[in-house]
Design a protein around this motif. Sequence first.
Motif, PDB file in Angstrom:
ATOM      1  N   ASN A 138       0.835  -1.222   0.000  1.00  0.00           N
ATOM      2  CA  ASN A 138       0.000   0.000   0.000  1.00  0.00           C
ATOM      3  C   ASN A 138       0.864   1.265   0.000  1.00  0.00           C
ATOM      4  O   ASN A 138       0.508   2.274  -0.605  1.00  0.00           O
ATOM      5  CB  ASN A 138      -1.014   0.007   1.157  1.00  0.00           C
ATOM      6  N   ALA A 139       2.054   1.186   0.631  1.00  0.00           N
ATOM      7  CA  ALA A 139       2.881   2.394   0.723  1.00  0.00           C
ATOM      8  C   ALA A 139       3.436   2.805  -0.643  1.00  0.00           C
ATOM      9  O   ALA A 139       3.870   3.945  -0.812  1.00  0.00           O
ATOM     10  CB  ALA A 139       4.023   2.164   1.716  1.00  0.00           C
ATOM     11  N   VAL A 140       3.389   1.905  -1.620  1.00  0.00           N
ATOM     12  CA  VAL A 140       3.837   2.245  -2.978  1.00  0.00           C
ATOM     13  C   VAL A 140       3.064   3.446  -3.512  1.00  0.00           C
ATOM     14  O   VAL A 140       3.547   4.196  -4.382  1.00  0.00           O
ATOM     15  CB  VAL A 140       3.709   1.012  -3.918  1.00  0.00           C
ATOM     16  N   SER A 141       1.892   3.689  -2.956  1.00  0.00           N
ATOM     17  CA  SER A 141       1.060   4.811  -3.424  1.00  0.00           C
ATOM     18  C   SER A 141       1.716   6.171  -3.131  1.00  0.00           C
ATOM     19  O   SER A 141       1.245   7.196  -3.612  1.00  0.00           O
ATOM     20  CB  SER A 141      -0.328   4.753  -2.777  1.00  0.00           C
ATOM     21  N   CYS A 142       2.840   6.185  -2.380  1.00  0.00           N
ATOM     22  CA  CYS A 142       3.538   7.454  -2.112  1.00  0.00           C
ATOM     23  C   CYS A 142       4.076   8.079  -3.400  1.00  0.00           C
ATOM     24  O   CYS A 142       4.417   9.254  -3.418  1.00  0.00           O
ATOM     25  CB  CYS A 142       4.666   7.263  -1.098  1.00  0.00           C
TER      26      CYS A 142
END
Length: 268
Positions: free
Chosen positions: A115-119
Amino acid sequence: MFYLIGLGLGDAKDITVKGLEIVKQCDKVLLEGYTSILTVGKEILENFYGRPLTIADREICESSIDGILQEAKDKDIALLVVGDPLGATTHTDMLLRAKELGVKTQIVHNASIMNAVSCCGLQLYNFGETVSIPYWTETWKPDSFFKKIIDNYSRNLHTLCLLDIKVKEPTEESLTKKVRQYMEPKFMSVKEAASQLIEIIKNNECDAGLTASSLAVGLSRVGAPDQNIAAKTLEEMKDFDLGPPLHSLVIPAPSLHPIEVDFLEQFR
Ligand SMILES: C[S@@+](CC[C@H](N)C(=O)[O-])C[C@H]1O[C@@H](n2cnc3c(N)ncnc32)[C@H](O)[C@@H]1O
């Protein structure tokens, strides 16, 4: 009870309050050390948690898991996993085995690279199947992940590519010997991943339109203060140093939402 506790992505302080409380009261705490790493080492975690940790490598997690689970029948044992314990890792097999053995389990979730890839500004809703890119050797160059990237690309979906990690891998020569020797740990960079992808693109007919000039997004140390993101063509990424590990690579969909375009612009 057998606890699977996510540590998040950055450093010691990314554990949740719930996770930390469990770590403090457990009889034994293992740190899974082969599917991902934090930016800090075991000693820093031990100081922060105020207790010793035992590194659980692949051999322990795969071959000795029954022993650990048996122990968890009447003791509290925690396995700490970087990221989310069920994010892109194979720890569901442990939960199934625990069920078979009648051992109670509890999961404590945390942030994951999934989910943190959305940064980087690409929207999670627009991601297709995640792939893993393995290290190639002279004689072994698997490329089945490429078909999945193309499938996503053809459906205008982004692909998150997780990059290979080799930690405590036995050397080929020692596989047949009694005493195992281990390779130095290595972590695939976006540079290496882009270069392998370009080689596959050169060797394959690709109607979907993905070429060495297509956009790629490299991410390193997501969640850490020195997190780095770069948006470049695959050809440029092949020569670009994104700094220390861990790295992930995203192949964005060919047609992006205007907000995705605006957000990515700052990383060009
Ligand atoms: C098998 S996945 C582990 C996933 C982990 N359990 C999680 O939920 O994030 C490991 C791969 O995810 C990617 N990865 C994990 N943490 C990362 C980070 N902080 N920054 C960039 N990539 C990361 C790397 O490609 C790494 O090789």
